[in-house]
Each structure stands twice: as structure tokens, then as C-alpha cells.
Design a protein around this motif. Structure first.
Motif, short mmCIF file in Angstrom:
data_model
loop_
_atom_site.label_atom_id
_atom_site.label_comp_id
_atom_site.label_asym_id
_atom_site.label_seq_id
_atom_site.Cartn_x
_atom_site.Cartn_y
_atom_site.Cartn_z
N SER A 81 0.83 -1.21 0.00
CA SER A 81 0.00 0.00 0.00
C SER A 81 0.86 1.26 0.00
N ALA A 82 1.94 1.25 0.77
CA ALA A 82 2.83 2.41 0.82
C ALA A 82 3.54 2.63 -0.52
N LEU A 83 3.95 1.55 -1.16
CA LEU A 83 4.64 1.66 -2.45
C LEU A 83 3.72 2.25 -3.51
N GLN A 84 2.46 1.89 -3.47
CA GLN A 84 1.53 2.39 -4.47
C GLN A 84 1.19 3.86 -4.27
N ASN A 85 1.55 4.42 -3.11
CA ASN A 85 1.32 5.83 -2.85
C ASN A 85 2.55 6.69 -3.11
N ASP B 237 5.17 8.32 -9.00
CA ASP B 237 6.03 7.77 -10.06
C ASP B 237 7.02 8.80 -10.59
N GLN B 238 6.70 10.07 -10.45
CA GLN B 238 7.60 11.11 -10.97
C GLN B 238 8.94 11.12 -10.25
N ILE B 239 8.94 10.65 -9.01
CA ILE B 239 10.21 10.57 -8.27
C ILE B 239 11.14 9.58 -8.94
N TYR B 240 10.60 8.42 -9.34
CA TYR B 240 11.43 7.41 -10.02
C TYR B 240 11.80 7.87 -11.43
N GLU B 241 10.90 8.59 -12.08
CA GLU B 241 11.21 9.09 -13.42
C GLU B 241 12.36 10.09 -13.37
N ASP C 81 18.38 11.01 -14.04
CA ASP C 81 19.71 11.23 -13.45
C ASP C 81 20.61 10.01 -13.57
N GLY C 82 20.08 8.91 -14.16
CA GLY C 82 20.90 7.73 -14.37
C GLY C 82 21.02 6.81 -13.18
N ALA C 83 20.06 6.85 -12.26
CA ALA C 83 20.11 6.00 -11.07
C ALA C 83 19.80 4.56 -11.45
N SER C 84 20.53 3.64 -10.86
CA SER C 84 20.29 2.22 -11.09
C SER C 84 19.13 1.74 -10.23
N PRO C 85 18.56 0.55 -10.51
CA PRO C 85 17.47 0.03 -9.67
C PRO C 85 17.86 -0.11 -8.20
N ILE C 86 19.13 -0.49 -7.96
CA ILE C 86 19.59 -0.62 -6.56
C ILE C 86 19.64 0.75 -5.89
N ASP C 87 20.14 1.75 -6.63
CA ASP C 87 20.19 3.11 -6.07
C ASP C 87 18.78 3.61 -5.76
N LYS C 88 17.84 3.34 -6.66
CA LYS C 88 16.46 3.80 -6.44
C LYS C 88 15.84 3.12 -5.23
N PHE C 89 16.19 1.85 -5.03
CA PHE C 89 15.61 1.14 -3.89
C PHE C 89 16.14 1.69 -2.57
N LYS D 16 17.87 4.55 -1.98
CA LYS D 16 17.87 6.01 -1.78
C LYS D 16 16.49 6.64 -1.94
N ILE D 17 15.53 5.90 -2.50
CA ILE D 17 14.18 6.43 -2.66
C ILE D 17 13.15 5.57 -1.95
N THR D 18 13.09 4.29 -2.37
CA THR D 18 12.04 3.42 -1.85
C THR D 18 12.17 3.20 -0.35
N LEU D 19 13.34 2.78 0.08
CA LEU D 19 13.54 2.45 1.50
C LEU D 19 13.31 3.65 2.42
N PRO D 20 13.87 4.84 2.12
CA PRO D 20 13.57 5.99 2.99
C PRO D 20 12.09 6.34 3.05
N LEU D 21 11.38 6.22 1.92
CA LEU D 21 9.95 6.54 1.92
C LEU D 21 9.12 5.49 2.64
N LEU D 22 9.67 4.29 2.78
CA LEU D 22 8.97 3.23 3.50
C LEU D 22 9.27 3.25 5.00
N LYS D 23 10.10 4.19 5.43
CA LYS D 23 10.53 4.21 6.83
C LYS D 23 9.37 4.23 7.83
#
Length: 291
Positions: free
Chosen positions: A177-181, A184-188, A193-201, A203-210
Motif C-alpha cells: 500500500s505504501a509503495l503504491q502511494n 512515479d515522478q520521483i522514479y522518473e 539522473d541515471g540511477a540504477s534500480p539498486i540506487d532507487k531502492f 535512496k528512494i524506496t527504502l527511505p519513503l517506507l521508513k
């Protein structure tokens, strides 16, 4: 009364009913249990003894053993379950994945499975001559069967596996539920900026799931400290109290041994104290980076 006063009185009437029920079914039993923890005696013949029951906890070998078992389950099971829940939620949130609904149902299904039914299945799978041992011996992984339910170490492993299997899907729903909120523009922007899937996870996903990680960690910790069903149905607390939890010890004090409700109430308040301590620690750790 004017219209405003009538509405105010009606609002208080609606509030009064649930408040009364909460007091009756939550706070009154808690207060009664605390008063009972200051008493001692067999059966219903209780007499006031002050803090004697709490002092007894410190020298009770069965309580200390059940406390160690509960903390072992907590330390190993909760992190494993949270990591798996995050993994499955990220995997099943992939927009290109087909049959997502089916996979989500499969992962979530254990949390709504009958406790007794799945406990019997686990006992059948992990029995000394059970399915798992037969398979491992058939493919020459083992020379002799592992005593899953009759060895203290392996019995703990079975309980940890059972709890993780049952509750991972439940916690996955919160992360999904948190991921779906997440916008998408953050990942775009990260892709630009050339971020890899690991970097996105990381530096973006994990902090937002805190916040969800903190929530699931606290609720899972509370649930594990109150763990009763799996040890009771799979191992009955054995072998030799190796998987007995604090909640199961409370049950034994109340209904299996000679009833000692005062001491059982004191043991139950030990769980309350542990819940408060671990919740404060997790809140402090979770909010540390925000200061």
C-alpha cells in the motif's frame, strides 16, 4: 436546549458508548490484573502480598527460560519477516508483472489460514519421519533425519519458520500500500539522473517506507512478545521448555499447573513492560534520523 446544545449532547452520547465499552473491556481488566498481580494464593483464595510476585520473577527459572525463548524469536523472526515483506511487496508492485493478483493472494493467504490446520501441517512436515526429512534424505542431503521437534535448537527454528510463513504476507500488504502511494515522478526523475534500480531502492524506496517499517516492526514486536499459538500447537512448548513463551507460561500457571492467578498476572505485566521498552527503543531509533 437550542440546536447547538442538542447536537453537542448527541455527540457526547455517541462518544460515551464506545468509551464505556473500552473502559469496561480494556482498562478495567488491566487494572484488575494489576491488583491481582499484588496478590498470591492457590485458585481463587488470594491474599495481598505486595511486590512479592514481581520479585519471584527474577528467580523463577521457567520464567527466565520462557523470556529467553521469546527474545530469541523476536530477535530473529521480526527482522527476517520485515525484510521478506519488503522484498515481496517490491516484487509484486512491478507494473510489468503478470498475474499480480494471484501472486499477492498466494503470499497473503497464510495469514488467513486456520491456525490449527496449518500447525498440524507443520507438525506433519517437520516430524522426525516427516515429509521434509524424507525428501532431504531421498536427494542425499541428509544421512539421517533431523530431530526438528525434539531438539531444542531445531524446534526454535521450526517456530521461527512457522511465524514467518504466517505473517509475512500480512505485513507485505502494508508495504504494498505504501509503495503504491509513492509518486512515479520521483522514479522518473531518478531515471533521468541515471540511477540504477539498486540506487532507487536504497535512496528512494527504502527511505519513503521508513514510517511503515517502523509501524510493522512495532506491531510485529508486540505480537511476538505475546506469542502463544504456534508453540502451543506445534511443539507444546517443548522439548523441555525449549520453545515455551511467556504467554504460554501464563497459560500454564493459570490452567495447567495448580492455578496461581496472582503470579500469572505478574508475569503478564512483564509482557507489558517489555512491550513498552521495545516500543520506546524502536521509536527512538526510527526517529533518530529526523532530528
Amino acid at each position: 436546549m437550542n440546536v447547538f446544545q442538542r447536537r453537542k449532547l448527541l455527540g457526547w452520547a455517541f462518544i460515551a458508548a464506545p468509551v464505556a465499552l473500552i473502559i469496561l473491556f480494556y482498562f478495567y481488566p488491566m487494572l484488575s490484573a494489576f491488583i491481582m498481580s499484588l496478590q498470591s494464593g492457590k485458585g481463587a483464595n488470594l491474599s495481598f502480598v505486595g511486590l512479592t510476585n514481581y520479585k519471584r520473577l527474577l528467580s523463577d527459572p521457567v520464567f527466565i527460560q520462557s523470556l529467553k525463548n521469546t527474545l530469541i524469536f523476536l530477535i530473529f523472526q521480526v527482522p527476517i519477516m520485515v525484510v521478506l515483506a519488503i522484498f515481496f511487496s517490491v516484487l509484486l508492485n512491478n507494473k510489468t508483472l503478470k498475474f499480480k493478483g494471484i501472486f499477492r493472494t498466494i503470499v497473503f493467504l497464510p495469514s488467513v489460514t486456520s491456525l490449527v490446520a496449518y500447525s498440524l501441517i507443520f507438525k506433519y512436515i517437520f516430524a522426525n519421519n516427516g515429509v521434509l526429512n524424507q525428501i532431504l534424505m531421498a536427494i542425499n542431503v541428509l544421512d539421517k533425519p533431523i530431530m526438528w521437534l525434539s531438539h531444542p535448537f531445531w524446534a526454535k527454528v521450526v517456530i521461527i519458520i512457522a511465524i514467518t510463513w504466517r505473517w509475512t504476507g500480512y505485513n507485505m500488504i502494508f508495504f504494498l500500500s505504501a509503495l503504491q502511494n509513492i509518486d512515479d515522478q520521483i522514479y522518473e526523475a531518478a531515471d533521468v539522473d541515471g540511477a540504477s534500480p539498486i540506487d532507487k531502492f536504497f535512496k528512494i524506496t527504502l527511505p519513503l517506507l521508513k514510517p511503515v517499517i517502523l509501524f510493522t516492526s512495532i506491531t510485529s514486536t508486540i505480537g511476538t512478545l505475546q506469542l502463544f499459538d504456534e508453540p502451543m500447537n506445534i511443539t507444546q512448548g517443548g522439548p523441555g521448555n525449549a520453545t515455551m513463551t511467556i504467554s504460554q507460561y501464563i497459560y500454564n500457571l493459570s490452567f495447567k499447573y495448580t492455578p496461581d492467578f496472582g503470579y500469572a498476572a505478574a508475569v503478564s505485566y512483564a509482557i507489558v513492560i517489555l512491550v513498552i521498552i521495545f516500543s520506546i527503543i524502536q521509536l527512538k531509533v526510527g526517529n533518530r534520523d529526523e532530528k
